[in-house]
Design an enzyme around this catalytic site. Structure first.
Site, PDB file in Angstrom:
ATOM      1  N   CYS A   1      16.276  62.106  13.641  1.00 50.42           N
ATOM      2  CA  CYS A   1      16.314  63.445  13.043  1.00 50.42           C
ATOM      3  C   CYS A   1      17.095  64.450  13.877  1.00 50.42           C
ATOM      4  O   CYS A   1      17.606  65.437  13.350  1.00 50.42           O
ATOM      5  CB  CYS A   1      14.900  63.999  12.885  1.00 50.42           C
TER       6      CYS A   1
ATOM      7  N   ILE B   1       5.616  67.304  15.147  1.00 54.43           N
ATOM      8  CA  ILE B   1       6.097  67.931  13.905  1.00 54.43           C
ATOM      9  C   ILE B   1       6.926  66.921  13.094  1.00 54.43           C
ATOM     10  O   ILE B   1       7.934  67.265  12.463  1.00 54.43           O
ATOM     11  CB  ILE B   1       6.872  69.254  14.172  1.00 54.43           C
TER      12      ILE B   1
ATOM     13  N   HIS C   1      10.184  60.471   5.445  1.00 47.21           N
ATOM     14  CA  HIS C   1      11.570  60.153   5.098  1.00 47.21           C
ATOM     15  C   HIS C   1      11.775  58.643   5.164  1.00 47.21           C
ATOM     16  O   HIS C   1      11.063  57.945   5.875  1.00 47.21           O
ATOM     17  CB  HIS C   1      12.537  60.809   6.098  1.00 47.21           C
TER      18      HIS C   1
ATOM     19  N   GLU D   1      19.776  66.214  11.301  1.00 44.01           N
ATOM     20  CA  GLU D   1      20.086  65.054  10.455  1.00 44.01           C
ATOM     21  C   GLU D   1      19.860  65.319   8.974  1.00 44.01           C
ATOM     22  O   GLU D   1      20.589  64.808   8.119  1.00 44.01           O
ATOM     23  CB  GLU D   1      19.199  63.860  10.855  1.00 44.01           C
TER      24      GLU D   1
ATOM     25  N   ARG E   1      13.274  74.887   4.712  1.00 46.23           N
ATOM     26  CA  ARG E   1      14.443  74.255   5.322  1.00 46.23           C
ATOM     27  C   ARG E   1      15.718  74.397   4.478  1.00 46.23           C
ATOM     28  O   ARG E   1      16.806  74.076   4.946  1.00 46.23           O
ATOM     29  CB  ARG E   1      14.151  72.773   5.590  1.00 46.23           C
TER      30      ARG E   1
HETATM   31  C1  CIR Z   1      10.066  68.361   8.492  1.00 44.89           C
HETATM   32  O1  CIR Z   1       8.935  68.194   8.027  1.00 44.89           O
HETATM   33  O2  CIR Z   1      11.043  68.562   7.767  1.00 44.89           O
HETATM   34  C2  CIR Z   1      10.244  68.337   9.993  1.00 44.89           C
HETATM   35  N1  CIR Z   1       9.083  68.850  10.618  1.00 44.89           N
HETATM   36  C3  CIR Z   1      10.548  66.928  10.460  1.00 44.89           C
HETATM   37  C4  CIR Z   1      11.867  66.413   9.979  1.00 44.89           C
HETATM   38  C5  CIR Z   1      12.137  65.037  10.429  1.00 44.89           C
HETATM   39  N2  CIR Z   1      13.441  64.629  10.038  1.00 44.89           N
HETATM   40  C6  CIR Z   1      13.783  63.386   9.758  1.00 44.89           C
HETATM   41  O3  CIR Z   1      12.934  62.494   9.703  1.00 44.89           O
HETATM   42  N3  CIR Z   1      15.052  63.149   9.471  1.00 44.89           N
END
Ligand code: CIR
Length: 256
Positions: A251, A245, A164, A67, A87
């Site tokens: 997501c 995580i 987020h 996402e 990322r």
């Molecule tokens: C992060 O910290 O980027 C990942 N461990 C979790 C991402 C979650 N994504 C979202 O809420 N769209």
């Protein structure tokens, strides 16, 4: 009323156990995470969408959270520019797939802008963009400028406590907004029907509406009852390993 035709997901990689986290819940169990991902796909299969499953990529522990790498609107897709260093290059492994669906209607966020699309919530043709540790002002402004080229609008909201924007909010169509914590009283959303998610179930504020169904994390009875009372078909999935995580049901897919 919108209908989603497509969903993109990605199989979790073994390196998922090293995903970024602020939660103090221990490391995910990979086999369990894989089983839960399959359960998530089975839930989506009940929602009348075509599902694309991208292969696991060991280079990026958080790449299961597709996402964040793109915003898929009805008219264009915008490849983001994730604010988390580990990322950032995930966008390289989503691009081909996005281009297959959107051809020459693929746009991009450029430096110094950063955006993770978990910070973007679609309400009709309007997109709320949260300024977070991952999405900055330049990124949000670029996003709004791109959206406006396609007749869409965007506005910026601030967030203080969560990772987020959609960690604490989910729009379920029909004017219904699940909200928890800092979002319950935010002026920007006061025109919507706010469904308050209590603090102890705040993780369940992250749900997804998919063609009349609401996919939500298992184990949050107060939230489940509130969503069912609104008339949605609720599908619960266990996401315990993703919670470790900082991930939730939104997501793990792109829906458009
Ligand atoms: C992060 O910290 O980027 C990942 N461990 C979790 C991402 C979650 N994504 C979202 O809420 N769209």
């Amino acid at each position: 009323m919108i209908r989603f035709k497509h969903v993109i997901t990605r199989t979790p990689s073994k390196t998922l156990i090293d995903g970024l986290t602020s939660a103090n819940l221990g490391k995910p169990d990979y086999q369990k995470a894989l089983d839960q991902h399959n359960e998530y796909i089975r839930a989506l299969q009940q929602c009348d969408v075509e599902i694309t499953i991208l292969p696991a990529n060991d280079q990026f522990p958080d790449s299961v959270f597709v996402e964040d790498t793109a915003l898929c609107t009805p008219y264009c897709a915008i490849i983001t520019r994730p604010g988390a260093k580990s990322r950032l290059n995930e966008i390289e492994i989503i691009e081909d797939c996005i281009t297959q669906f959107y051809c020459n209607h693929v746009e991009r966020i450029s430096a110094p802008g950063t955006v993770e699309a978990g910070d973007i919530m679609m309400v009709g043709s309007h997109y709320y963009i949260g300024l977070s540790a991952r999405t900055n002002q330049q990124g949000a402004e670029q996003m709004i400028a791109i959206l406006s080229k396609y007749g869409l609008t965007g506005s910026i909201v601030t967030l203080d406590k969560v990772l987020h924007l959609k960690t604490g909010l989910s729009y379920l169509e029909n004017n219904n907004l699940l909200a928890t914590g800092e979002f319950i009283t935010k002026e920007a959303f006061s025109h919507l029907n706010i469904i308050e998610i209590p603090e102890q179930e705040s993780y369940a504020a992250n749900c997804i509406w998919v063609n009349g169904n609401v996919i939500m994390p298992a184990g949050y009875p107060i939230t489940k009852a509130k969503i069912q009372a609104l008339g949605y078909n609720v599908i619960e999935v266990d996401t315990s390993e993703y919670r470790k995580i900082d991930g939730g049901v939104s997501c793990m897919s792109l829906r458009f």
